[in-house]
Design a protein around this motif. Sequence first.
Motif, PDB file in Angstrom:
ATOM      1  N   LEU A 103     105.108 -26.536 101.951  1.00 54.36           N
ATOM      2  CA  LEU A 103     104.072 -25.594 102.417  1.00 54.36           C
ATOM      3  C   LEU A 103     103.159 -26.253 103.441  1.00 54.36           C
ATOM      4  O   LEU A 103     102.779 -25.636 104.432  1.00 54.36           O
ATOM      5  N   PHE A 104     102.803 -27.518 103.207  1.00 56.58           N
ATOM      6  CA  PHE A 104     101.933 -28.212 104.148  1.00 56.58           C
ATOM      7  C   PHE A 104     102.620 -28.383 105.492  1.00 56.58           C
ATOM      8  O   PHE A 104     102.010 -28.203 106.551  1.00 56.58           O
ATOM      9  N   GLU A 105     103.905 -28.704 105.444  1.00 59.56           N
ATOM     10  CA  GLU A 105     104.644 -28.873 106.688  1.00 59.56           C
ATOM     11  C   GLU A 105     104.745 -27.551 107.464  1.00 59.56           C
ATOM     12  O   GLU A 105     104.610 -27.520 108.678  1.00 59.56           O
ATOM     13  N   LYS A 106     104.917 -26.475 106.737  1.00 58.95           N
ATOM     14  CA  LYS A 106     105.012 -25.176 107.404  1.00 58.95           C
ATOM     15  C   LYS A 106     103.682 -24.780 108.046  1.00 58.95           C
ATOM     16  O   LYS A 106     103.619 -24.266 109.160  1.00 58.95           O
ATOM     17  N   LYS A 107     102.594 -25.021 107.309  1.00 57.20           N
ATOM     18  CA  LYS A 107     101.276 -24.698 107.868  1.00 57.20           C
ATOM     19  C   LYS A 107     100.994 -25.567 109.098  1.00 57.20           C
ATOM     20  O   LYS A 107     100.423 -25.072 110.081  1.00 57.20           O
ATOM     21  N   LEU A 108     101.372 -26.821 109.026  1.00 52.80           N
ATOM     22  CA  LEU A 108     101.163 -27.707 110.168  1.00 52.80           C
ATOM     23  C   LEU A 108     101.989 -27.241 111.373  1.00 52.80           C
ATOM     24  O   LEU A 108     101.524 -27.279 112.513  1.00 52.80           O
ATOM     25  N   ALA A 109     103.206 -26.770 111.117  1.00 46.95           N
ATOM     26  CA  ALA A 109     104.047 -26.277 112.210  1.00 46.95           C
ATOM     27  C   ALA A 109     103.441 -25.017 112.840  1.00 46.95           C
ATOM     28  O   ALA A 109     103.446 -24.827 114.060  1.00 46.95           O
ATOM     29  N   VAL A 110     102.906 -24.141 112.006  1.00 47.53           N
ATOM     30  CA  VAL A 110     102.265 -22.919 112.531  1.00 47.53           C
ATOM     31  C   VAL A 110     101.045 -23.263 113.361  1.00 47.53           C
ATOM     32  O   VAL A 110     100.784 -22.691 114.417  1.00 47.53           O
ATOM     33  N   ALA A 111     100.248 -24.289 112.905  1.00 52.05           N
ATOM     34  CA  ALA A 111      99.056 -24.697 113.669  1.00 52.05           C
ATOM     35  C   ALA A 111      99.458 -25.286 115.005  1.00 52.05           C
ATOM     36  O   ALA A 111      98.815 -25.036 116.031  1.00 52.05           O
ATOM     37  N   ARG A 112     100.511 -26.062 115.022  1.00 51.62           N
ATOM     38  CA  ARG A 112     100.984 -26.638 116.295  1.00 51.62           C
ATOM     39  C   ARG A 112     101.449 -25.529 117.248  1.00 51.62           C
ATOM     40  O   ARG A 112     101.180 -25.560 118.440  1.00 51.62           O
ATOM     41  N   ALA A 113     102.181 -24.570 116.702  1.00 53.94           N
ATOM     42  CA  ALA A 113     102.656 -23.465 117.552  1.00 53.94           C
ATOM     43  C   ALA A 113     101.491 -22.652 118.105  1.00 53.94           C
ATOM     44  O   ALA A 113     101.483 -22.230 119.267  1.00 53.94           O
ATOM     45  N   LEU A 114     100.463 -22.451 117.268  1.00 45.68           N
ATOM     46  CA  LEU A 114      99.290 -21.705 117.753  1.00 45.68           C
ATOM     47  C   LEU A 114      98.556 -22.484 118.825  1.00 45.68           C
ATOM     48  O   LEU A 114      98.067 -21.918 119.805  1.00 45.68           O
ATOM     49  N   ALA A 115      98.497 -23.822 118.665  1.00 49.54           N
ATOM     50  CA  ALA A 115      97.820 -24.644 119.671  1.00 49.54           C
ATOM     51  C   ALA A 115      98.580 -24.614 120.987  1.00 49.54           C
ATOM     52  O   ALA A 115      97.987 -24.643 122.070  1.00 49.54           O
ATOM     53  N   GLN A 116      99.881 -24.554 120.912  1.00 49.71           N
ATOM     54  CA  GLN A 116     100.666 -24.491 122.141  1.00 49.71           C
ATOM     55  C   GLN A 116     100.553 -23.116 122.827  1.00 49.71           C
ATOM     56  O   GLN A 116     100.502 -23.031 124.037  1.00 49.71           O
TER      57      GLN A 116
END
Length: 577
Positions: free
Chosen positions: A545-558
């Motif tokens: 779950l943490f990895e997925k949230k981190l991936a979503v945050a990175r995608a939003l930042a991009q």
Amino acid sequence: MAAAGTETTGTTGAGNPLDRAREALARLSNRQKVVLMVSIAAVIALLVAAATLLRQSEFRILFSNITERDGGAIIASLEQMNIPFKFNESGSAILVPSNRVHDVRLRLASQGLPRGGAVGFELMESQKFGISQFAEQVNYQRGLEGELSRTIQSVAAVQAARVHLAIPKPSVFMREELKPSASVMLNLYPGRSLDAAQIAGIQNLVAASVPQLAASSVTLLDQSGTLLSQMKSKLLEAGLDPTQVKYIQEVEASIIKRVEDILEPIVGPGNARVQIAADIDFSQSEQTAESHRPNTTPPEISIRSQQTSETASTNPTAQGVPGALSNQPPVPATAPLTQPAVPGAGAAATPAQPLPGQLNAAGVQAPIASVGQPISTSKNSTINYELDKTIRHVKQSVGTVKRLSGAVVVNQRKEIGKDGKAVNKPLPDNELKQISDLVKEAMGYSKERGDTISVANAPFTVVEKDEGPPLWRDPETVSLAKELIKYGVIAAIIAYLLLGVVRPLVKTMLPSPPESEASVGGNIDLVAGEEEDEAKEHVPTAAELFEKKLAVARALAQQDPHIVANIIKEWTGANAS
């Protein structure tokens, strides 16, 4: 630190409304400000126009086609009662609010309005002191003409009326005396007309209102210039009164109804046309006859009375002293005047034979010596016979039918042909004969009276019904469509201004709310929730779950680095404070 940041945000949002409006307007350019003001003004103007149009539709007609005199008096009364009013486009009608139409009409009626353009006897109420006799007579004649006009206007078919009276000045000389006359101008409603009885009624009404005015001296004219006072029915000119004419029409209508009722079950409704002409005798006659039959046949002779009289008389003898011997009467004879009895005939002697020395005349026996000479006898016999006498009094009934003439047309029967189309076929002869016999019995046919009847079989011409103009040319539909289009255009313009102009400008004026960490976390949770729905069978661990949230945050930042920068800026500012 977090508490301080929250307090700072609340202080910033709780500014003065006027300052916030200024800040919102400051975000717009000059062009956008002008467009916003013009749009708001246009919306307000359209709303006011729509309200005015709706308010105008609440007005109804109070009076129409009134004279200028009555119109001025009505407007003055409406102004005194503080009642709003207006005129229609043509100016021929006065409009008032629909909820006060009946109230206003009753109030104006109590004031005698409208007067119908004619002045009645109320003119005599405003007589001035010292007015001349001529002016008083003119006012009286004007008032009488106005009252007659109002009375004639009460007839259903009369829209307006004007009466002119020609009343001559009275004269003491009989030869110079003139009779009054009158003329009436009638304005009838469209499609209305007056019959002979109504025309005669108006003539008698005017004649009875003016002294020494005969009904024949009243002339009636309509708005088209037709002389109504000479219009008479042909039946009335023939000597029939309106009651007799109505009776003839009722007799014909009743016979037609009986014939149609008996033919309708046979040929069907609408497949027979019947016309009857009745010759009615309205003459009245009374006859009285007295007849005598001759009384000459012996067996039939009837004697009422019989009288027989027989008389005998003699000349009287001379009396007194004779003057000479030659004047003396001769000496009576001494020989008997009777003949001697015949032997063997005594039993046959009748008792009527006089006795010896006596005379039997007229049933009287007297001695011959006492009877003078000569003797005269007379015998009278009178017989009165009965005479036959017959007195007959005959009175013929009024309204007897002298002759009936009828004509019947029966529609041909429709049958379906081989091609599937309807074909008209004539009725058989036996069926036509049956119909003719039924019509004769229904109308009371009499050959001795000279009645005639004709039955024909012919195809009827189908006349297409006039359905009027199409829907798109109907005046009511066109008027309703215009109203709907008018209000629809106003609503469309208002919607365009509000949604297409004002709303984008208002969005521009309002600042976009910053997205906080909680919102970003919510988005991440939403994306994670969607991924969880996709993988229902796999249960993720905390690290996944943490990895997925981190991936979503990175995608939003991009995708949108500006949002991430604002979030970091808020974090930094909060820590700094």
